[in-house]
Scaffold this motif. Structure first.
Motif, short mmCIF file in Angstrom:
data_model
loop_
_atom_site.label_atom_id
_atom_site.label_comp_id
_atom_site.label_asym_id
_atom_site.label_seq_id
_atom_site.Cartn_x
_atom_site.Cartn_y
_atom_site.Cartn_z
N GLN A 53 7.00 12.96 -2.25
CA GLN A 53 6.99 13.15 -0.79
C GLN A 53 7.57 14.52 -0.47
OE1 GLN A 53 9.13 10.18 1.35
NE2 GLN A 53 8.74 11.10 3.34
N VAL A 54 6.86 15.28 0.34
CA VAL A 54 7.31 16.63 0.70
C VAL A 54 8.51 16.54 1.63
CG1 VAL A 54 6.68 18.75 1.89
CG2 VAL A 54 5.02 17.61 0.40
N GLN A 55 9.51 17.35 1.33
CA GLN A 55 10.68 17.46 2.19
C GLN A 55 10.98 18.92 2.45
OE1 GLN A 55 13.58 15.13 -0.12
NE2 GLN A 55 13.41 13.53 1.44
N LEU A 56 11.65 19.17 3.57
CA LEU A 56 11.99 20.53 3.97
C LEU A 56 13.49 20.63 4.12
CD1 LEU A 56 9.31 20.96 6.78
CD2 LEU A 56 9.09 21.52 4.36
N TYR B 198 16.99 25.24 15.06
CA TYR B 198 15.70 25.66 14.52
C TYR B 198 15.24 24.66 13.47
CZ TYR B 198 15.76 30.09 16.98
OH TYR B 198 15.75 31.04 17.96
N TYR B 199 14.05 24.14 13.69
CA TYR B 199 13.48 23.14 12.79
C TYR B 199 12.31 23.74 12.03
CZ TYR B 199 16.05 19.74 15.59
OH TYR B 199 17.04 19.04 16.24
N CYS B 200 12.30 23.53 10.74
CA CYS B 200 11.16 23.91 9.93
C CYS B 200 10.16 22.76 9.94
CB CYS B 200 11.62 24.21 8.50
SG CYS B 200 10.30 24.70 7.40
N VAL B 201 8.90 23.10 10.01
CA VAL B 201 7.82 22.10 9.96
C VAL B 201 6.79 22.54 8.95
CG1 VAL B 201 8.14 21.35 12.36
CG2 VAL B 201 6.56 23.23 11.83
N ALA B 202 6.04 21.59 8.43
CA ALA B 202 5.00 21.92 7.47
C ALA B 202 3.86 20.92 7.57
CB ALA B 202 5.57 21.92 6.05
N ALA C 50 3.03 17.50 9.71
CA ALA C 50 3.23 16.29 8.91
C ALA C 50 4.69 16.07 8.53
CB ALA C 50 2.38 16.36 7.65
N VAL C 51 5.42 17.16 8.37
CA VAL C 51 6.79 17.06 7.88
C VAL C 51 7.70 17.94 8.73
CG1 VAL C 51 8.26 17.16 5.83
CG2 VAL C 51 5.78 16.93 5.57
#
Length: 126
Positions: free
Chosen positions: A1-4, A93-97, A114-115
Motif C-alpha cells: 500500500q502506497v504511503q506518503l 501542507y499535505y502531500c497527495v499522490a 488516491a493517497v
C-alpha cells in the motif's frame, strides 16, 4: 500500500525559504505517481498548491514564480521548494499522490487523489 511521509515544515519569517519533501513508500511494480501538495488553514477548505504529473507541473496562481515542485524518481521523493514566503502561505501542507493522470482528472480537488499524507506545518511570520 502506497504511503506518503512529509517533512520539512518549519517556522520562518516572511521572505524566507523552505523545502518540503514527500517520500512515497510502498510503491509496487512499474507504476509512477503524480505527486502534489495542498495546504489548509483553520476554517478554510484544502487549497491546491502544485502537482507534478511526470514532466508536467501545475501551480496555483498564488504561488507561481515562488514555488517549484520537483521529483526524484530514484528516491521516490517529491519536493516543494518555497521561496519568498508570505504570511498567507501559512498552513498545514499535505502531500497527495495518484497514478499518473491524463485529461479529465480534476487535479485541483484534493479528494481526486488516491493517497494523502499526514501533513507538515508551515508558519510564516511577518
Amino acid at each position: 500500500q502506497v504511503q506518503l511521509e512529509e517533512s520539512g515544515g518549519a517556522s520562518v519569517q516572511a521572505g524566507g525559504s523552505l523545502r518540503l519533501s514527500c517520500a512515497v513508500t510502498g510503491r509496487t511494480g512499474a507504476y509512477y505517481y503524480a505527486v502534489g501538495w495542498f495546504r489548509q488553514t483553520p476554517g478554510k477548505e484544502r487549497e491546491f498548491v502544485a502537482v507534478l504529473n511526470w514532466n508536467d507541473r501545475y501551480y496555483a496562481e498564488s504561488v507561481k514564480g515562488r514555488f517549484t515542485i520537483s521529483g526524484d524518481n530514484g528516491k521516490d521523493t517529491a519536493y516543494l521548494q518555497m521561496n519568498n514566503l508570505k504570511p498567507e502561505d501559512t498552513g498545514i501542507y499535505y502531500c497527495v499522490a495518484t497514478p499518473l493522470f491524463s485529461g479529465g482528472f480534476d487535479y485541483l480537488r484534493a479528494t481526486s487523489y488516491a493517497v494523502q499524507g499526514q501533513g507538515t506545518q508551515v508558519t510564516v511570520s511577518s
